[in-house]
Design a protein around this motif. Structure first.
Motif, PDB file in Angstrom:
ATOM      1  N   PHE A  10     122.206 -59.794  19.170  1.00 36.92           N
ATOM      2  CA  PHE A  10     123.281 -59.252  19.989  1.00 36.92           C
ATOM      3  C   PHE A  10     124.292 -60.297  20.448  1.00 36.92           C
ATOM      4  CE2 PHE A  10     119.726 -56.285  20.918  1.00 36.92           C
ATOM      5  CZ  PHE A  10     120.284 -55.174  20.312  1.00 36.92           C
ATOM      6  N   ASN A  11     123.976 -61.580  20.303  1.00 33.87           N
ATOM      7  CA  ASN A  11     124.850 -62.651  20.775  1.00 33.87           C
ATOM      8  C   ASN A  11     125.236 -62.443  22.242  1.00 33.87           C
ATOM      9  OD1 ASN A  11     126.288 -65.020  20.684  1.00 33.87           O
ATOM     10  ND2 ASN A  11     128.157 -64.004  20.037  1.00 33.87           N
ATOM     11  N   VAL A  12     124.240 -62.340  23.083  1.00 33.98           N
ATOM     12  CA  VAL A  12     124.428 -62.072  24.499  1.00 33.98           C
ATOM     13  C   VAL A  12     124.961 -63.314  25.201  1.00 33.98           C
ATOM     14  CG1 VAL A  12     123.226 -61.515  26.646  1.00 33.98           C
ATOM     15  CG2 VAL A  12     122.619 -60.342  24.529  1.00 33.98           C
ATOM     16  N   GLU A  13     125.979 -63.134  26.011  1.00 31.52           N
ATOM     17  CA  GLU A  13     126.519 -64.199  26.838  1.00 31.52           C
ATOM     18  C   GLU A  13     126.500 -63.746  28.284  1.00 31.52           C
ATOM     19  OE1 GLU A  13     129.828 -67.015  25.219  1.00 31.52           O
ATOM     20  OE2 GLU A  13     130.416 -64.930  24.965  1.00 31.52           O
ATOM     21  N   PHE A  14     126.156 -64.673  29.192  1.00 34.32           N
ATOM     22  CA  PHE A  14     126.253 -64.363  30.603  1.00 34.32           C
ATOM     23  C   PHE A  14     126.507 -65.641  31.374  1.00 34.32           C
ATOM     24  CE2 PHE A  14     121.770 -65.117  29.833  1.00 34.32           C
ATOM     25  CZ  PHE A  14     121.334 -65.839  30.938  1.00 34.32           C
ATOM     26  N   LEU A  15     127.003 -65.477  32.587  1.00 32.09           N
ATOM     27  CA  LEU A  15     127.306 -66.585  33.471  1.00 32.09           C
ATOM     28  C   LEU A  15     126.331 -66.531  34.634  1.00 32.09           C
ATOM     29  CD1 LEU A  15     129.441 -68.851  34.090  1.00 32.09           C
ATOM     30  CD2 LEU A  15     130.485 -67.168  35.626  1.00 32.09           C
ATOM     31  N   ARG A  16     125.777 -67.686  34.978  1.00 27.85           N
ATOM     32  CA  ARG A  16     124.842 -67.775  36.104  1.00 27.85           C
ATOM     33  C   ARG A  16     125.363 -68.821  37.078  1.00 27.85           C
ATOM     34  NH1 ARG A  16     119.640 -70.627  37.050  1.00 27.85           N
ATOM     35  NH2 ARG A  16     118.537 -69.378  38.581  1.00 27.85           N
ATOM     36  N   VAL A  17     125.425 -68.431  38.349  1.00 25.98           N
ATOM     37  CA  VAL A  17     125.883 -69.322  39.414  1.00 25.98           C
ATOM     38  C   VAL A  17     124.796 -69.356  40.480  1.00 25.98           C
ATOM     39  CG1 VAL A  17     127.680 -69.771  41.120  1.00 25.98           C
ATOM     40  CG2 VAL A  17     128.269 -68.637  38.967  1.00 25.98           C
ATOM     41  N   VAL A  18     124.446 -70.562  40.937  1.00 27.32           N
ATOM     42  CA  VAL A  18     123.431 -70.736  41.980  1.00 27.32           C
ATOM     43  C   VAL A  18     124.017 -71.606  43.077  1.00 27.32           C
ATOM     44  CG1 VAL A  18     121.125 -71.607  42.511  1.00 27.32           C
ATOM     45  CG2 VAL A  18     121.562 -70.535  40.301  1.00 27.32           C
ATOM     46  N   ALA A  19     123.833 -71.169  44.335  1.00 27.46           N
ATOM     47  CA  ALA A  19     124.349 -71.932  45.478  1.00 27.46           C
ATOM     48  C   ALA A  19     123.306 -71.952  46.594  1.00 27.46           C
ATOM     49  CB  ALA A  19     125.636 -71.298  45.993  1.00 27.46           C
ATOM     50  N   ASP A  20     123.172 -73.089  47.256  1.00 30.03           N
ATOM     51  CA  ASP A  20     122.330 -73.185  48.446  1.00 30.03           C
ATOM     52  C   ASP A  20     123.039 -72.504  49.606  1.00 30.03           C
ATOM     53  OD1 ASP A  20     120.277 -74.655  47.268  1.00 30.03           O
ATOM     54  OD2 ASP A  20     121.296 -76.550  47.646  1.00 30.03           O
ATOM     55  N   ILE A  21     122.281 -71.700  50.357  1.00 30.43           N
ATOM     56  CA  ILE A  21     122.838 -70.977  51.499  1.00 30.43           C
ATOM     57  C   ILE A  21     122.095 -71.433  52.744  1.00 30.43           C
ATOM     58  CG2 ILE A  21     123.246 -68.688  52.481  1.00 30.43           C
ATOM     59  CD1 ILE A  21     124.819 -69.254  49.909  1.00 30.43           C
ATOM     60  N   HIS A  22     122.832 -71.668  53.813  1.00 26.94           N
ATOM     61  CA  HIS A  22     122.253 -72.201  55.044  1.00 26.94           C
ATOM     62  C   HIS A  22     122.376 -71.181  56.174  1.00 26.94           C
ATOM     63  CE1 HIS A  22     122.359 -75.999  52.889  1.00 26.94           C
ATOM     64  NE2 HIS A  22     123.601 -75.697  52.567  1.00 26.94           N
TER      65      HIS A  22
END
Length: 123
Positions: free
Chosen positions: A12-24
Motif C-alpha cells: 500500500f505504500n503507507v505514509e504517515f507523520l508522527r509528532v511527539v512532544a513532552d507536556i508539563h
C-alpha cells in the motif's frame, strides 16, 4: 519536539507523520510518570489505524494507561492547515505548564482545539 515521517508497507505504500512532544503539568504527581502528547496524521485510506482518508489523531499519554485525545477528520483542503495548527499548539504546550484543574474541567470540550469546524471525535 520530535517530528518523524514514516513510509512503509510494500503493497500500500503507507505514509504517515508522527509528532511527539513532552507536556508539563503543574501537578505532575497526579500522573504515572512523565506526560507526553503524540500526533499521527495520514492521508491514505489504506492505513493500519483506520479506514478514513485525511485523519489526524492527537493523544495525551502518561506511562501507565492514561490516554485521552481526539481524532480529527478534516476535509482534504483543510488537512494541511489543521495539521500545521495542531503541531504549533503542541509546540506551545511543550514550552509551557498546563494547569491540571483547568485541563480536567475542559479536556472534553475546549482543551483540544476545534479548528474550522473540523469533524472530530474523542479518542
Amino acid at each position: 519536539m520530535q517530528i518523524i515521517r514514516h513510509s512503509y508497507h510494500k503493497k500500500f505504500n503507507v505514509e504517515f507523520l508522527r509528532v511527539v512532544a513532552d507536556i508539563h503539568f503543574d501537578r505532575p504527581d497526579l500522573f504515572c510518570g512523565r506526560t507526553w502528547m503524540s500526533l499521527i496524521a495520514w492521508k491514505e485510506k489504506e492505513n493500519a489505524w483506520g479506514d478514513t482518508e485525511y485523519t489526524i489523531q492527537i493523544v495525551l499519554h502518561d506511562h501507565d494507561d492514561y490516554d485521552i485525545g481526539f481524532v480529527y477528520y478534516p476535509e482534504p483542503d483543510q488537512f494541511d492547515n489543521i495539521l500545521h495548527e495542531l503541531i504549533n499548539w503542541m509546540n506551545d504546550l511543550e514550552h509551557g505548564v498546563i494547569c491540571h484543574d483547568d485541563f480536567v474541567d475542559t479536556y472534553d470540550t475546549s482543551f483540544f482545539p476545534d479548528y474550522l469546524g473540523c469533524r472530530r471525535k474523542p479518542y
